[in-house]
Design a protein around this motif. Sequence first.
Motif, PDB file in Angstrom:
ATOM      1  N   ARG A  61      -1.112  -7.306   6.842  1.00  0.00           N
ATOM      2  CA  ARG A  61      -1.931  -6.100   6.964  1.00  0.00           C
ATOM      3  C   ARG A  61      -1.588  -5.429   8.281  1.00  0.00           C
TER       4      ARG A  61
ATOM      5  N   ARG B  72       4.755   0.800  10.292  1.00  0.00           N
ATOM      6  CA  ARG B  72       4.988   1.481   9.018  1.00  0.00           C
ATOM      7  C   ARG B  72       5.940   2.648   9.295  1.00  0.00           C
TER       8      ARG B  72
ATOM      9  N   THR C 131       1.267 -12.688   3.235  1.00  0.00           N
ATOM     10  CA  THR C 131       0.264 -11.628   3.158  1.00  0.00           C
ATOM     11  C   THR C 131       0.208 -10.924   4.504  1.00  0.00           C
TER      12      THR C 131
ATOM     13  N   GLU D 245      -2.748  -2.124  10.773  1.00  0.00           N
ATOM     14  CA  GLU D 245      -3.674  -1.036  11.107  1.00  0.00           C
ATOM     15  C   GLU D 245      -2.943  -0.061  12.015  1.00  0.00           C
TER      16      GLU D 245
ATOM     17  N   THR E 290       0.838  -1.187   0.000  1.00  0.00           N
ATOM     18  CA  THR E 290       0.000   0.000   0.000  1.00  0.00           C
ATOM     19  C   THR E 290       0.876   1.240   0.000  1.00  0.00           C
TER      20      THR E 290
ATOM     21  N   SER F  38      -5.451   1.386   7.257  1.00  0.00           N
ATOM     22  CA  SER F  38      -5.082  -0.007   7.053  1.00  0.00           C
ATOM     23  C   SER F  38      -4.203  -0.126   5.815  1.00  0.00           C
ATOM     24  N   LEU F  39      -3.024  -0.720   5.980  1.00  0.00           N
ATOM     25  CA  LEU F  39      -2.075  -0.887   4.892  1.00  0.00           C
ATOM     26  C   LEU F  39      -1.822  -2.378   4.664  1.00  0.00           C
ATOM     27  N   GLY F  40      -1.776  -2.780   3.391  1.00  0.00           N
ATOM     28  CA  GLY F  40      -1.553  -4.176   3.057  1.00  0.00           C
ATOM     29  C   GLY F  40      -0.259  -4.373   2.288  1.00  0.00           C
TER      30      GLY F  40
ATOM     31  N   HIS G 208       1.960  -7.889   0.168  1.00  0.00           N
ATOM     32  CA  HIS G 208       2.093  -9.321  -0.063  1.00  0.00           C
ATOM     33  C   HIS G 208       3.226  -9.585  -1.044  1.00  0.00           C
TER      34      HIS G 208
ATOM     35  N   ASP H 272      -1.379  -8.257  11.062  1.00  0.00           N
ATOM     36  CA  ASP H 272      -1.865  -9.577  10.701  1.00  0.00           C
ATOM     37  C   ASP H 272      -0.918 -10.138   9.652  1.00  0.00           C
TER      38      ASP H 272
END
Length: 272
Positions: free
Chosen positions: A164, A244, A162, A166, A131, A148-150, A152, A220
């Motif tokens: 994630r 992050r 994968t 928050e 993200t 929320s940042l993802g 993978h 996660d």
Amino acid sequence: MLLGWTLPQTSTGRSSTVSPPPWHYSGEVIAVEFRADPDRVAALAPPGFEPEADGSCTFVFCDWCSAADSDPRTLADPARSQYREAFVIVTGEFRGVRASRIPFIWVDSELSLLRGHIQGFPKQIGQIHMTRPVSIGKGGVRLEPGASLGAHVSSLGRRLATARVELHEKVEIPPLALFAPPLHTRLFPSLSRPEPAGEEFSIGQVSNAAWTDVWRGAGDLSFGESEYSELDQLAPTEIIAGWRLNLAFSVDGAVEFPMTSETALEQDHEAV
């Protein structure tokens, strides 16, 4: 006379894939701290490296810009200098000194792949997506509480990890695993005998570390299966935190020594 720090060599050396350090890195990081089965973590440790007893690990995604003092083309060309990578850090001690180990890492750049192999990173080619935060408009997420940042990584068509994160709060100190000196294995196989032509430990010499916009929150993380990877043996048993941040540092070289050497211990301490 053929010139070039790495292959291919030519009469000018201009075609060499990698130029010598110092190398400089600036980028964005998404990371998840977690714990894995301590026995499975220990199974990936080289001689002399003792992982933390609780199986502490950190999975890291990075979007890098890089430069090399000896080759201004790297900084000038985004196709060469910019890339993404994803890797897992195992923290622990090497001969009584705080250190880390990176058993798996994927990258989407030829330059980074070869530069990593020279250092002893076990880099493989992968596809990494992260993200990208925005500061205007509605096309992305902002760096603010609740965002929320993802991220993978995939390789050979298999999704391997994968993540994630928050964001909860802005903090001053980033995850310490990022700053534990990494212990690498520089390995060069032999084509004529089972034993390697060259095998040694390497601890990178890093300087100019800096960070900004450090956010901590919930994380996660899940690992997928692939017949070409054993990352899934480090499947999380507990998630500690998500992160992050912006990160920068320089690699000035390394301390290299035989894997069986005991006399290199003082050098190891200085490098760490």
